[in-house]
Design an enzyme around this catalytic site. Structure first.
Site, PDB file in Angstrom:
ATOM      1  N   CYS A 185      -1.781   8.652   2.725  1.00 46.29           N
ATOM      2  CA  CYS A 185      -1.768   8.266   1.318  1.00 46.29           C
ATOM      3  C   CYS A 185      -3.117   8.514   0.662  1.00 46.29           C
ATOM      4  O   CYS A 185      -3.186   8.741  -0.550  1.00 46.29           O
ATOM      5  CB  CYS A 185      -1.355   6.799   1.182  1.00 46.29           C
ATOM      6  SG  CYS A 185      -2.292   5.688   2.236  1.00 46.29           S
TER       7      CYS A 185
ATOM      8  N   GLU B 121       0.887  -1.166   0.000  1.00 46.55           N
ATOM      9  CA  GLU B 121       0.000   0.000   0.000  1.00 46.55           C
ATOM     10  C   GLU B 121       0.919   1.207   0.000  1.00 46.55           C
ATOM     11  O   GLU B 121       1.521   1.534   1.017  1.00 46.55           O
ATOM     12  CB  GLU B 121      -0.921  -0.043   1.224  1.00 46.55           C
ATOM     13  CG  GLU B 121      -2.123   0.860   1.092  1.00 46.55           C
ATOM     14  CD  GLU B 121      -1.879   2.214   1.703  1.00 46.55           C
ATOM     15  OE1 GLU B 121      -1.546   3.144   0.934  1.00 46.55           O
ATOM     16  OE2 GLU B 121      -2.015   2.355   2.924  1.00 46.55           O
TER      17      GLU B 121
END
Length: 599
Positions: A261, A227
């Protein structure tokens, strides 16, 4: 030396010597042995651990939130919310893991085969600093429920959070050695990945480091979930509720001081409503409060490190030099610590740093699009593909453009966020693999086919339930329930179904369950009250009730109302809203509680 530094002051809080090679070797062996035992533990016992973890996290939420603030600068209210999100996720897997891990039958005339899910072993988790507890527990809850062991290498800027995670696991009764928290230097990660006792790797962090992790794990032929970075677009079309979009956009950009993110980073707005959006966005930005993260009124704390602040300032400077128009902020805050002003740049275009690069901090880049098609083109004009938000008042456009956006998740008329029930992850240089939901649990499992030929296949159990085998639960006041409890494929995959019949004008008192429930109206008509919302239903309609949401059904027709309901998982409990009584569902005590509450 691994150092803990307070980003609000620049003060060193603690320092730790890295674990020695001998200590790491011994602990890897311990984890391997513990995982071999843990995988044999019934799933129900594994999920009990998750329930205890949820309780322990809540009991210690204050002290854990303080550590988050001290080591990475998150504002207090957000730090407390992070701990609560960890607890909720543990509870989600505690309630659903049994169903997620159930064998899946594949039947034919030649065989009675099945798909089974086995744990991979000990998984190395290389975790970031920006959500020091959430990033770990969103991986650990499904991994532990699945029967895996864990070795945690946390970010070196949050060593006290890493040690606090170990303390929470111990207090909740995690089997000794099953989860190992290592304090190691970054250069030692490659050795861990190559070690035969590590079965797989999960990494959350920058794309640059992710490519290194991927190469190292790939060389060892080990499963990875990555990720990585993101430059999430927040697309506002001309038919959107512009005021609501702008208010949400500010939260989506500046939560966690913009260090996520999945923060929205590029705000792509149709030219027809761009001025209106910019005015509303700037007005909401002006209400942000920069200050001490321990102060409950603070919404913008410091960045986690000095280099992060310096990088963000450089991206701002280069974008302005390239033609972006600064509307707010644009400079470090003149105070101790690593603070940066909430910054808004307008007229950002491709080729500028604020458009092309991931900006990790309180910097919002606004880009004006000619029309809807141009907005989608600009949104996809990035090497990243984690999340995307789409704002429109037209359901048909929402359906069309949500499919055209290149991202692992698209949120329509909302901000991108992780949710335990939904798979989370990206495409392109945002990584691969998924976390959360059943998909995240199965990433670190062996999906195994078991083919059973006709000579060895056992006779199928008959799933016919006859009327004389069923117990009726008379709930009083004209409400009768007929439950059917079955175990499909394994003793742990329990599904409870049944029907409830309501006489005219009757209802069960307002209550909630610890598991999700689906309901189908078989006969009659009803009003469903679910979480405060009132919905009219008639025969053939179906609805769904999330775990923990108060609800009841009322017969509003002229004839009997019959509903068919389904629960997944074991240990279903029912809480009466009026009295607060929690009981095992469909038990004698449950019937007694309902009868008392109905008087």
């Amino acid at each position: 030396m691994i150092r803990s530094v307070n980003p609000a002051t620049g003060e060193q809080l603690a320092a730790f010597d890295p674990d020695s090679a001998q200590s790491i070797d011994e602990r890897l062996t311990t984890a391997t042995v513990a995982q071999a035992r843990w995988r044999q533990t019934p799933v129900g016992e594994r999920t009990e651990l998750l329930s205890r973890l949820a309780s322990t996290l809540r009991e210690r939420s204050g002290e854990l939130a303080l550590l988050i603030i001290q080591e990475m600068g998150k504002p207090l209210t957000e730090a407390l919310a992070e701990i609560e999100k960890c607890a909720v996720t543990c509870e989600y897997y505690a309630a659903n893991a049994i169903g997620f891990l159930a064998d899946e039958p594949v039947r034919s005339t030649a065989s009675q085969s099945r798909i089974v899910y086995d744990p991979l072993g000990v998984v190395l988790a290389v975790m970031p600093w920006n959500y020091p507890f959430w990033q770990f527990f969103r991986f650990a809850a499904p991994a532990l429920a699945a029967g895996n062991g864990i070795v945690l290498k946390h970010a070196n800027s949050v060593p006290q959070c890493a040690l606090a995670i170990a303390a929470v696991l111990h207090a909740a009764g995690t089997p000794e050695g099953l989860v190992q928290v290592l304090l190691v230097e970054t250069r030692q990660v490659a050795t861990l990945i190559a070690d035969d006792r590590i079965a797989a790797v999960t990494f959350t962090g920058s794309t640059e480091v992710g490519t290194i992790i991927a190469a190292q794990a790939g060389a060892a032929l080990k499963k990875q979930v990555l990720e990585l970075g993101g430059s999430d677009p927040f697309v506002v079309l001309a038919d959107a509720d512009v005021q609501a979009a702008a208010e949400t956009a500010v939260r989506a950009r500046f939560v966690n001081v913009g260090q996520s993110c999945v923060n929205a980073k590029r705000f792509i707005v149709e030219q027809a409503v761009a001025d209106e959006f910019v005015d509303a966005f700037c007005a909401a930005t002006d209400r942000l409060v920069v200050g001490d993260p321990l102060d409950t009124t603070t919404t913008i704390g410091p960045l986690a490190r000095a280099d992060l602040r310096d990088t963000l300032h450089d991206q701002t400077r280069r974008s302005v030099e390239a033609g972006a128009k600064p509307l707010r902020g644009g400079e470090p805050v003149d105070r101790p610590g690593y603070y940066y002003q909430p910054t808004v740049l307008d007229h950002v275009v491709p080729g500028m740093a604020a458009f092309d690069e991931e900006t990790f901090g309180p910097l919002a880049a606004i880009t004006r699009a000619a029309d809807a098609a141009d907005a989608i083109r600009l949104a996809n004009l990035t090497e990243f593909g984690l999340g995307a938000a789409l704002w429109t008042g037209d359901p048909e456009r929402a359906e069309r453009y949500s499919r055209e956006l290149a991202a692992g998740a698209v949120f329509v008329n909302g901000m991108v966020a992780s949710d335990a029930r939904l798979p989370f992850g990206g495409i392109k240089r945002s990584g691969y693999g998924r976390e959360l939901g059943p998909h995240g649990m199965r990433e670190f499992m062996n999906t195994k086919t078991v083919w059973v030929g006709p000579a060895t296949a056992p006779e199928s159990e008959c799933l016919v339930v006859r009327p004389d085998q069923v117990e009726l639960f008379d709930r009083g006041n004209g409400v009768v329930t007929t439950p059917y409890v079955g175990s499909w494929n394994s003793a742990h995959n329990t599904v409870t179904t049944g029907t409830t019949t309501f006489a005219v004008g009757t209802q069960i008192p307002l209550h909630s369950h610890n598991v999700e429930e689906s309901v189908l109206i078989v006969r009659g008509s009803a009003v469903a009250v679910i979480g405060g919302d009132r919905v009219e239903l008639r025969a053939g309609d179906a609805t769904w009730v999330p775990a923990g949401v108060p609800h009841h059904f009322v017969n509003v027709g002229d004839d009997e109302l019959v509903i068919y309901w389904v629960y997944g998982g074991r240990a279903v409990t029912r809480t009466l809203t009026e009295t607060g009584v929690t009981v095992a569902h469909l038990s004698d005590r449950d019937r007694g509680a309902v009868a008392t509450a109905s008087k």
